[in-house]
Design a protein around this motif. Structure first.
Motif, PDB file in Angstrom:
ATOM      1  N   GLU B 277       0.803  -1.221   0.000  1.00  0.00           N
ATOM      2  CA  GLU B 277       0.000   0.000   0.000  1.00  0.00           C
ATOM      3  C   GLU B 277       0.842   1.279   0.000  1.00  0.00           C
ATOM      4  OE1 GLU B 277      -3.590   0.277   0.048  1.00  0.00           O
ATOM      5  OE2 GLU B 277      -3.162  -1.710  -0.745  1.00  0.00           O
ATOM      6  N   GLY B 278       2.084   1.185   0.529  1.00  0.00           N
ATOM      7  CA  GLY B 278       2.960   2.359   0.539  1.00  0.00           C
ATOM      8  C   GLY B 278       2.562   3.409   1.554  1.00  0.00           C
ATOM      9  N   ASN B 284       2.035  10.155   3.583  1.00  0.00           N
ATOM     10  CA  ASN B 284       2.838  10.486   2.398  1.00  0.00           C
ATOM     11  C   ASN B 284       2.794  11.974   2.085  1.00  0.00           C
ATOM     12  OD1 ASN B 284       3.676   7.855   1.923  1.00  0.00           O
ATOM     13  ND2 ASN B 284       1.775   7.354   0.857  1.00  0.00           N
ATOM     14  N   ARG B 287       4.753  13.959   4.512  1.00  0.00           N
ATOM     15  CA  ARG B 287       6.191  13.837   4.292  1.00  0.00           C
ATOM     16  C   ARG B 287       6.645  14.743   3.141  1.00  0.00           C
ATOM     17  NH1 ARG B 287       6.229   9.072   3.039  1.00  0.00           N
ATOM     18  NH2 ARG B 287       6.750   9.219   0.836  1.00  0.00           N
ATOM     19  N   GLN B 290       6.657  18.289   4.319  1.00  0.00           N
ATOM     20  CA  GLN B 290       7.835  18.572   5.161  1.00  0.00           C
ATOM     21  C   GLN B 290       9.069  18.820   4.294  1.00  0.00           C
ATOM     22  OE1 GLN B 290       9.109  15.238   7.486  1.00  0.00           O
ATOM     23  NE2 GLN B 290      10.270  16.494   8.925  1.00  0.00           N
ATOM     24  N   GLN B 291       9.177  18.079   3.188  1.00  0.00           N
ATOM     25  CA  GLN B 291      10.355  18.211   2.313  1.00  0.00           C
ATOM     26  C   GLN B 291      10.451  19.591   1.683  1.00  0.00           C
ATOM     27  OE1 GLN B 291       9.857  14.907  -0.373  1.00  0.00           O
ATOM     28  NE2 GLN B 291      10.458  13.401   1.168  1.00  0.00           N
ATOM     29  N   PHE B 341       4.022   6.092  -7.282  1.00  0.00           N
ATOM     30  CA  PHE B 341       4.115   7.524  -6.978  1.00  0.00           C
ATOM     31  C   PHE B 341       4.801   8.218  -8.150  1.00  0.00           C
ATOM     32  CE2 PHE B 341       4.395   5.462  -2.781  1.00  0.00           C
ATOM     33  CZ  PHE B 341       3.343   6.081  -2.126  1.00  0.00           C
TER      34      PHE B 341
END
Lengths: 385, 367
Positions: B277-278, B284, B287, B290-291, B341
């Motif tokens: 499922e990742g 996701n 994250r 945040q990047q 993705f």
């Protein structure tokens, strides 16, 4: 006090103790290879100043025996000191002097080999060209500055530095590298494979989707560890760029920007670059007819050195290594149904020491016994007359 | 005499102690814990000098030889001047010739095809200049010396460079005439290098030959999707990459990588797949936020930001996140036990410019 030290280092008793300790160490180190594998046993018993117990995994450790470096060094000091103290030049002692000089060269050569020799491997598939060899037993964190158009500047940080867990501050980098986690051996899985509740140790790059599991270090001779680390990039002018997971299991380098430049980071096997390149043209694996027993391995390579205007084909096979620019390429193995060859690359500045030492010792013994033989023959002739 | 004897003893003791210290210092030496700094060439794979067919720097990307560009199909039909002697081919060279002139003069001619990321024209020209001992030039100077040659696969940049490296044999070196072009999936290099006079005399034949080879490529050029097939063993998808995107070698974690734009406006486009499922959508998206320096959001808030985008075989979830300096477009879908993705990240204005291409790219994905 000084006199006592000199007496100690020039005593025959010390020689005997060192030789006995060396024998015991070789015996114990040989037995230890059963559980530790040859590489780890060499590291712990022979390439160390002291043998420690327990080796790792405990909060304490105590030295239980002198290691190979210590015994060899004391023996060498003992030999040189004794020779220096008692040296009196006389022709009739030429044989003794030569023999001792040969032994000193042998011991010093062994020490220099242990300290300065570098063994690495070059793996080539047919048609591959490489200008570097790799040390499969040592990893490095390569931090690559890609700003220059023609050249990459690589700062190679050995795994042993990462292992200390300290923050790395180096003149070549405009940032510090803080080692947040370090795993001597690891298994990487995606978070979905690792199950619920498992958190990544990094928040940047692919490592943010990967779970790292610590696994015991391998002692098998044909396996190697997969070290992993979480490193935080801290620009020297303050702040943090985040934490990256680095491991050679990730493959290609990861990239980030800092101080207006693009950087790449990768954990990889330690590399030794050369000013020349080697191309594998053909690998031959001959077997005895009707059997799987190897008869001959041979690699036909092209050596190209632009600096010295060298371009020549060389056949490397068993007992016929290629020697070039102080490095020796031995045929070491093969992979992938004979499609790839593995060459062992040895750089040993003192490789001549054992040959020279043996010649000198042999000459010394010949001279010494020759002098005695001549003396004996003269006495006998005199007595007969 | 007693004084002399005591001096000898003192010197002897000093020698013994000094030697002991030297040996102890050597034994304690550990040269494997040093941080080393060195510089290595980033030049792409190519030959180095006449007669050195496989001299290639190894710290460069693997050679790429797209299907349909094998030497027999691309160059066999092209006429070659009779005085060009064919030479054995290597993995790198799709064509190789040697021309001999008077008094031992020679020139080496090669045709090499590499991947799309084999460096830009300036990098390659500066590499050729360094091979003949000349200093590098800048973009402005390159524009002055470069000539464009029109072929059926596009413009080819041709440069004529003169120089003799130190200690080089003027019979074998002194001039390089080189040409390069990129067709999206591969970069072609043509080069003649050797004695200056002989190379000059072969220039017109060389230009004719390289034009003919380029024109012969068009019938053998593989379809875009074939050239981008991922390694066997992975699930496979296909897409139509927008014209302004160039594919770059993917890392082991990436299924494919592209870049668009240049310099400060460069954006990175990645295609990543994992079994399972990742992770959750909220994890996701947070994250990715945040990047690019954005604070996390609650799952409910994230759900309001996610839109849907249909491709022929599936529906992608898409989110557009803009930070102070960077922006990320992300699309994902789950299909046949894998999560996919597709993400584009770069400066705000550059991503805005490529957003329509990103949407077209997502819509072109076929499973």
């Amino acid at each position: 006090m000084l006199r006592k030290i000199v007496d100690l280092f020039t005593s025959l008793k010390l020689t005997i103790v060192c030789l006995a300790a060396g024998m015991a160490l070789i015996f114990a180190g040989t037995l230890a290879q059963v559980h530790l594998g040859i590489h780890e046993a060499q590291q712990r018993y022979f390439q160390s100043m002291l043998v420690w117990w327990p080796a790792e995994g405990q909060s304490f450790k105590i030295p239980i025996f002198p290691g190979g470096h210590l015994i060899g060094a004391v023996l060498l000091v003992n030999l040189i000191a004794t020779h220096t103290k008692r040296f009196r030049w006389a022709w009739k002692k030429l044989g003794i002097h030569l023999t001792h000089a040969g032994l000193i060269i042998m011991l010093a050569g062994g020490l220099f080999t242990d300290l300065f020799a570098v063994e690495s491997h070059m793996r080539l598939e047919r048609g591959d060209t490489k200008n570097y060899s790799e040390d499969q037993r040592h990893m490095e964190l390569a931090v690559i500055d890609t700003a220059d158009n023609d050249l990459d500047q690589v700062t190679a940080i050995p795994e042993s530095v990462l292992r200390t867990g300290r923050t790395i501050d180096h003149w070549s980098l405009p940032f510090r590298i803080a080692v947040r986690n370090y795993y001597p051996n690891s298994r990487l899985q995606t978070l979905s494979q690792a199950g619920t509740g498992v958190r990544p140790i990094a928040n940047q790059g692919p490592g943010a989707m990967i779970a790292v599991e610590a696994v015991p270090r391998t002692t098998a001779q044909d396996e190697r560890d997969v070290p992993a680390a979480a490193i935080e990039i801290l620009p020297k002018d303050g702040g943090s760029l985040g934490t990256w997971l680095v491991s050679d299991a990730l493959g290609a380098p990861q990239t980030f920007s800092c101080c207006g430049r693009q950087w790449k980071i990768a954990m990889r096997t330690a590399r030794y670059y050369k000013p020349y390149s080697v191309t594998l043209q053909k690998f031959t694996h001959e077997k005895y007819a009707g059997t799987e027993i190897p008869k001959n391995f041979a690699s036909k390579v092209t050596l190209i050195d632009p600096e010295r205007n060298v371009s020549r084909d060389v056949l490397i096979y068993m007992n016929h290594p290629l020697r070039y620019r102080g490095e020796t390429f031995y045929q070491a193995g093969f992979q992938q149904d004979d499609r790839a060859t593995i060459l062992q690359v040895v750089h040993n500045p003192s490789f001549l020491a054992p040959y020279v030492a043996c010649i000198i010792v042999a000459a010394g013994l010949l001279v010494q016994f020759g002098i005695h033989l001549v003396g004996f023959a003269r006495k006998r002739r005199t007595a007969t007359a | 005499m007693p004084h002399r004897r005591s001096t000898e003893i003192i010197w002897m003791k000093i020698r013994v102690v000094f030697l002991s210290l030297v040996v102890a210092a050597l034994a304690a030496c550990d040269n494997k814990s040093e941080i080393k700094v060195y510089r290595v060439s980033k030049a792409p794979l190519e030959e180095e000098a006449p007669g050195q067919q496989n001299a290639i720097p190894a710290n460069a990307p693997s050679p790429s030889m797209p299907g349909g560009m094998a030497p027999t199909t691309t160059t066999a039909s092209v006429r070659v001047p009779p005085n060009w002697e064919p030479q054995p081919l290597s993995q790198m060279r799709q064509a190789s010739f040697l021309v001999k002139g008077d008094k031992g003069a020679i020139a080496d001619i090669s045709f090499v095809s590499l991947g799309a990321s084999a460096g830009n024209v300036l990098e390659n020209v500066n590499r050729w200049l360094s091979q003949i001992g000349q200093p590098p030039i800048d973009e402005q100077k390159l524009n002055q010396i470069a000539q464009k040659l029109s072929t059926s696969i596009g413009d080819v940049t041709v440069v004529d460079l003169v120089g003799l490296p130190n200690d080089a044999d003027p019979n074998k070196d002194g001039r390089i005439i080189a040409a390069t072009t990129t067709n999206g999936t591969s970069t072609l290099f043509f080069k003649i290098r050797g004695n200056a006079t002989l190379t000059e005399s072969q220039k017109s034949e060389f230009i004719k030959w390289l034009s003919a080879v380029c024109n012969a490529q068009i019938t053998n050029k593989p379809a875009q999707s074939e050239a981008m097939l991922p390694p066997s063993g992975n699930p496979q998808i296909k897409w139509q990459a927008p014209s302004g995107w160039s594919e770059v070698p993917p890392s082991s974690m990436r299924y494919a990588s592209f870049s668009a734009g240049a310099n400060e406006n460069k954006i990175d486009i990645s295609v990543i797949t994992f079994p399972g499922e990742g992770g959750s959508d909220a994890d996701n998206v947070n994250r990715w936020r945040q990047q690019i320096g954005l604070p996390p959001m609650t799952p409910a808030s994230i759900a309001t930001q996610v839109s849907e985008l249909k491709s022929p075989d599936t529906t992608f979830s898409v989110v557009d996140m803009a930070g102070a300096n960077a922006r990320t477009l992300a699309a994902w879908t789950r299909r046949d036990g894998h999560v996919w993705f597709i993400k584009a990240t770069g400066p705000n204005t550059a991503v805005e410019k490529e957003k329509s291409n990103f949407v077209k790219f997502i819509q072109s994905v076929r499973f």
